[in-house]
Design an enzyme around this catalytic site. Structure first.
Site, PDB file in Angstrom:
ATOM      1  N   LYS A 125      -5.533  -6.537  16.708  1.00 30.02           N
ATOM      2  CA  LYS A 125      -5.947  -5.230  16.179  1.00 30.02           C
ATOM      3  C   LYS A 125      -7.365  -5.346  15.648  1.00 30.02           C
ATOM      4  CE  LYS A 125      -6.171  -4.956  12.150  1.00 30.02           C
ATOM      5  NZ  LYS A 125      -6.282  -5.010  10.683  1.00 30.02           N
TER       6      LYS A 125
ATOM      7  N   GLY B 275      -7.610 -10.933   9.950  1.00 32.41           N
ATOM      8  CA  GLY B 275      -8.083  -9.553  10.057  1.00 32.41           C
ATOM      9  C   GLY B 275      -7.762  -8.887  11.382  1.00 32.41           C
TER      10      GLY B 275
ATOM     11  N   ALA C  74       1.034  -7.683  13.868  1.00 33.40           N
ATOM     12  CA  ALA C  74       1.186  -7.459  15.309  1.00 33.40           C
ATOM     13  C   ALA C  74       2.447  -8.154  15.812  1.00 33.40           C
ATOM     14  CB  ALA C  74      -0.042  -7.981  16.049  1.00 33.40           C
TER      15      ALA C  74
ATOM     16  N   ASP D  92      -0.224  -2.785   7.973  1.00 34.95           N
ATOM     17  CA  ASP D  92      -0.791  -2.707   9.328  1.00 34.95           C
ATOM     18  C   ASP D  92       0.270  -2.634  10.422  1.00 34.95           C
ATOM     19  OD1 ASP D  92      -3.486  -2.610   8.946  1.00 34.95           O
ATOM     20  OD2 ASP D  92      -3.816  -4.772   9.153  1.00 34.95           O
TER      21      ASP D  92
HETATM   22  O1  C5P Z   1       0.876  -4.746   3.388  1.00 34.84           O
HETATM   23  P1  C5P Z   1       0.273  -6.112   3.606  1.00 34.84           P
HETATM   24  O2  C5P Z   1       1.241  -7.212   3.311  1.00 34.84           O
HETATM   25  O3  C5P Z   1      -0.406  -6.244   4.903  1.00 34.84           O
HETATM   26  O4  C5P Z   1      -0.877  -6.222   2.502  1.00 34.84           O
HETATM   27  C1  C5P Z   1      -1.229  -7.428   1.896  1.00 34.84           C
HETATM   28  C2  C5P Z   1      -1.951  -7.125   0.593  1.00 34.84           C
HETATM   29  O5  C5P Z   1      -3.221  -6.535   0.840  1.00 34.84           O
HETATM   30  C3  C5P Z   1      -1.263  -6.161  -0.341  1.00 34.84           C
HETATM   31  O6  C5P Z   1      -0.349  -6.799  -1.162  1.00 34.84           O
HETATM   32  C4  C5P Z   1      -2.427  -5.585  -1.147  1.00 34.84           C
HETATM   33  O7  C5P Z   1      -2.831  -6.492  -2.145  1.00 34.84           O
HETATM   34  C5  C5P Z   1      -3.539  -5.548  -0.122  1.00 34.84           C
HETATM   35  N1  C5P Z   1      -3.650  -4.236   0.538  1.00 34.84           N
HETATM   36  C6  C5P Z   1      -4.195  -3.168  -0.162  1.00 34.84           C
HETATM   37  N2  C5P Z   1      -4.301  -1.942   0.467  1.00 34.84           N
HETATM   38  C7  C5P Z   1      -3.914  -1.778   1.745  1.00 34.84           C
HETATM   39  C8  C5P Z   1      -3.350  -2.862   2.468  1.00 34.84           C
HETATM   40  C9  C5P Z   1      -3.246  -4.086   1.833  1.00 34.84           C
HETATM   41  O8  C5P Z   1      -4.577  -3.287  -1.326  1.00 34.84           O
HETATM   42  N3  C5P Z   1      -4.040  -0.584   2.313  1.00 34.84           N
END
Ligand code: C5P
Length: 298
Positions: free
Chosen positions: A16, A106, A112, A144
């Site tokens: 992505k 990233g 994914a 994501d």
């Molecule tokens: O949801 P995911 O596990 O991918 O996100 C990892 C961390 O990244 C979250 O715990 C948060 O600290 C940060 N994050 C965020 N805002 C987002 C996505 C992720 O602050 N939109």
């Protein structure tokens, strides 16, 4: 008579890319509100999913296998269990994950793979999810995951759950460069400072790669400075991409550390890939097509 081969469903988990990423606010729970244009690259992890009687197991193989724990935290296992629970199924599955993309980089990575697991098991178990059922499940696995599940170029809003199809993107090539440093997403969001940005969606379908680069040049990845503060190599990667002949634009994707350069043709992109791989043997450097729709990928 020999027994029939057990059924295997093979799915890909494409990289992505956040072509731009604006941080537009922050929720009370600490998650950040985003406005981002998501697209994909024609390079991916591969998952093979087979029936198993009870338990869920994952075996990680491939170039980056060592960096992905095959334990309970593995997002592939969490996705599989969440789907079985949602449908109250007693099935298990054995999943082989060929990890070809650098983790925590990233490009969606675990997200994914989780989205690909949901797709594969939906096929293996002949499920017929209603409307947003899979997307809701996906969001519980990570911000994501819904975008990776949708698998097509889209504007992303909210924390990742609001997805609107983007205008068709032109044919273009990307050179992906990862300097071999893992940057944890929460650390990058935590290190971001300064005011929030405005949303910056556009309705034009860019005629060619040069026009796409022009539109993106007016937009940013708001997490870049924070990522550079944590991993200065990101700055070196961006500078190196910018010096490659034919490069139209260089940006970081997601919370880094992978960066991409956009090129109008595969020749210039391949030259840049070879030259960067030669000058920086420790970097992971790959050329790939920019993709509107991952459904068309193998
Ligand atoms: O949801 P995911 O596990 O991918 O996100 C990892 C961390 O990244 C979250 O715990 C948060 O600290 C940060 N994050 C965020 N805002 C987002 C996505 C992720 O602050 N939109």
């Amino acid at each position: 008579m020999t027994a029939p081969e057990p059924k295997v469903v093979r799915v890909t988990a494409p990289a992505k890319l956040n072509l731009y990423l604006h941080v537009v606010g922050k929720r009370a729970d600490g998650y950040h509100l985003l406005d981002s244009l998501i697209a994909f690259a024609g390079i991916h992890d591969v998952l093979d999913v087979r029936h198993a009687s009870r338990d869920f197991t994952v075996e990680v193989i491939g170039e980056f296998a060592a960096s992905v724990p095959a334990d309970e935290d593995n997002l592939v296992l969490r996705a599989a269990r969440a789907l079985a629970e949602e449908y109250r199924l007693e099935h298990g599955a054995h999943i082989t994950l060929n990890k070809r993309l650098p983790p925590a980089s990233g490009m969606g990575g675990g997200s994914a793979d989780a989205a690909a697991t949901l797709k594969a098991l939906t096929g293996l178990w002949n499920l017929d999810p209603r409307g947003d059922q899979l997307l809701e499940l996906a969001l519980q696995l990570g911000a994501d995951v819904p975008a990776c599940l949708m698998g097509r170029a889209a504007f992303m809003g909210g924390i990742g759950e609001e997805l609107v199809p983007a205008p068709t993107l032109p044919p273009a090539w990307v050179v992906l460069v990862n300097p071999g440093v893992e940057v944890p997403t929460p650390a990058v969001f935590g290190a971001r400072s300064g005011p929030f940005s405005q949303g910056a969606r556009f309705s034009e379908a860019p005629a060619d790669a040069a026009r796409l680069a022009e539109l993106l040049a007016e937009r940013r990845n708001d997490l870049t400075d924070a990522a550079v503060a944590i991993a200065p190599e990101v700055g070196l990667v961006l500078a190196a991409l910018e010096t490659c002949p034919g490069n139209l634009l260089a940006r970081m994707t997601g919370s880094g550390a992978t960066c991409f350069g956009i090129f109008p043709d595969v020749g210039a992109a391949t030259q840049a890939t070879m030259s960067l791989a030669r000058s920086h043997p420790g970097w992971w450097v790959k050329v790939a097509s920019l993709e509107n729709d991952t459904g068309k990928l193998g």
